[in-house]
Design an enzyme around this catalytic site. Structure first.
Site, mmCIF file in Angstrom:
data_model
loop_
_atom_site.group_PDB
_atom_site.id
_atom_site.type_symbol
_atom_site.label_atom_id
_atom_site.label_comp_id
_atom_site.label_asym_id
_atom_site.label_seq_id
_atom_site.Cartn_x
_atom_site.Cartn_y
_atom_site.Cartn_z
ATOM 1 N N LYS A 52 -95.349 -13.337 -22.594
ATOM 2 C CA LYS A 52 -95.282 -12.288 -23.337
ATOM 3 C C LYS A 52 -96.523 -12.382 -24.313
ATOM 4 O O LYS A 52 -97.018 -13.035 -24.956
ATOM 5 C CB LYS A 52 -93.882 -12.414 -24.155
ATOM 6 C CG LYS A 52 -92.630 -12.161 -23.345
ATOM 7 C CD LYS A 52 -91.483 -11.875 -24.283
ATOM 8 C CE LYS A 52 -90.492 -11.081 -23.695
ATOM 9 N NZ LYS A 52 -89.219 -10.990 -24.924
ATOM 10 N N LYS B 284 -94.677 -17.977 -22.429
ATOM 11 C CA LYS B 284 -93.244 -17.184 -22.026
ATOM 12 C C LYS B 284 -94.076 -15.888 -21.160
ATOM 13 O O LYS B 284 -93.141 -15.058 -20.675
ATOM 14 C CB LYS B 284 -92.491 -16.705 -23.078
ATOM 15 C CG LYS B 284 -91.640 -17.734 -23.330
ATOM 16 C CD LYS B 284 -90.664 -17.244 -24.890
ATOM 17 C CE LYS B 284 -90.417 -16.138 -25.064
ATOM 18 N NZ LYS B 284 -89.393 -15.819 -26.154
HETATM 19 N N1 C2G Z 1 -81.422 -8.840 -26.571
HETATM 20 C C1 C2G Z 1 -80.031 -7.672 -26.548
HETATM 21 N N2 C2G Z 1 -80.352 -6.555 -26.162
HETATM 22 C C2 C2G Z 1 -81.591 -5.855 -25.912
HETATM 23 C C3 C2G Z 1 -82.524 -6.665 -25.953
HETATM 24 C C4 C2G Z 1 -82.482 -7.820 -26.482
HETATM 25 O O1 C2G Z 1 -79.198 -8.357 -26.710
HETATM 26 N N3 C2G Z 1 -81.570 -4.576 -25.728
HETATM 27 C C5 C2G Z 1 -81.233 -10.159 -26.817
HETATM 28 C C6 C2G Z 1 -81.864 -10.926 -25.862
HETATM 29 O O2 C2G Z 1 -80.776 -11.156 -24.951
HETATM 30 C C7 C2G Z 1 -82.212 -12.261 -26.779
HETATM 31 C C8 C2G Z 1 -82.500 -11.500 -28.059
HETATM 32 O O3 C2G Z 1 -81.944 -10.212 -28.031
HETATM 33 O O4 C2G Z 1 -80.916 -12.944 -26.566
HETATM 34 C C9 C2G Z 1 -83.989 -11.665 -28.405
HETATM 35 O O5 C2G Z 1 -84.713 -10.851 -27.446
HETATM 36 P P1 C2G Z 1 -86.178 -11.311 -26.825
HETATM 37 O O6 C2G Z 1 -86.925 -11.129 -28.212
HETATM 38 O O7 C2G Z 1 -86.541 -10.212 -25.622
HETATM 39 O O8 C2G Z 1 -86.167 -12.600 -26.688
HETATM 40 P P2 C2G Z 1 -86.680 -13.602 -25.215
HETATM 41 O O9 C2G Z 1 -88.080 -13.139 -25.001
HETATM 42 O O10 C2G Z 1 -85.326 -13.358 -24.278
HETATM 43 O O11 C2G Z 1 -86.482 -15.116 -25.736
HETATM 44 O O12 C2G Z 1 -85.806 -19.619 -25.564
HETATM 45 C C10 C2G Z 1 -85.331 -18.546 -25.410
HETATM 46 C C11 C2G Z 1 -86.216 -17.398 -25.497
HETATM 47 O O13 C2G Z 1 -87.082 -17.527 -26.582
HETATM 48 C C12 C2G Z 1 -85.540 -16.011 -25.533
#
Ligand code: C2G
Length: 129
Positions: A46, A44
């Site tokens: 990350k 990803k």
């Molecule tokens: N999130 C949120 N508000 C934030 C940060 C994150 O609502 N300020 C939500 C994101 O939209 C996501 C969840 O928290 O739904 C997890 O965020 P991340 O760990 O950044 O996930 P991500 O890298 O987007 O991985 O297959 C899908 C991916 O694995 C999603």
């Protein structure tokens, strides 16, 4: 029983993640979190501060989370939805539209992100300390 499913890295766990998990759980009775593995995070683009096992401990301690499974690839969602008889897939709206293809398998709901916090912002701000 209504099972809700969401996915993410959840690194440097913060209140934006908690806001998402709380609202996701409130849509049903049982919340499963597909937690991105370290290898999948690399795919990803990350790099998480906490390893998978450390992030899993944190997520499992949250009252809204009932189960944590590994998210190892982009393709597993259909299998997960069918295997766990998921009612609704929930994601933050930064993913708006990206998982609509799953709507033939379960409901797909995008919830508003918490605008004031992100893992990237935490890392950026800490560099200024
Ligand atoms: N999130 C949120 N508000 C934030 C940060 C994150 O609502 N300020 C939500 C994101 O939209 C996501 C969840 O928290 O739904 C997890 O965020 P991340 O760990 O950044 O996930 P991500 O890298 O987007 O991985 O297959 C899908 C991916 O694995 C999603």
């Amino acid at each position: 029983m209504k099972t809700i499913l969401t996915y993410g890295t959840f690194d440097l766990l913060h209140y934006g993640h908690i806001n998402l998990l709380r609202r996701a759980k409130n849509l049903g009775d049982y919340l499963i979190v597909g937690l991105s593995t370290d290898t999948f995070n690399h795919q990803k683009g990350k790099k998480s501060y906490f390893r998978y096992d450390e992030r899993k401990i944190l997520l499992e301690s949250i009252r809204y989370v009932d189960s944590v499974i590994p998210e190892s690839n982009w393709e597993q969602k259909i299998w997960d939805i069918e295997n766990f008889m998921v009612d609704t897939l929930v994601m933050g709206d930064d993913w708006e539209g990206r998982f609509d293809y799953l709507s033939s398998y379960c409901k797909v709901k995008y919830l508003s992100r918490t605008p004031t916090v992100s893992t990237k912002k935490i890392k950026r701000d800490l560099k200024k300390v």
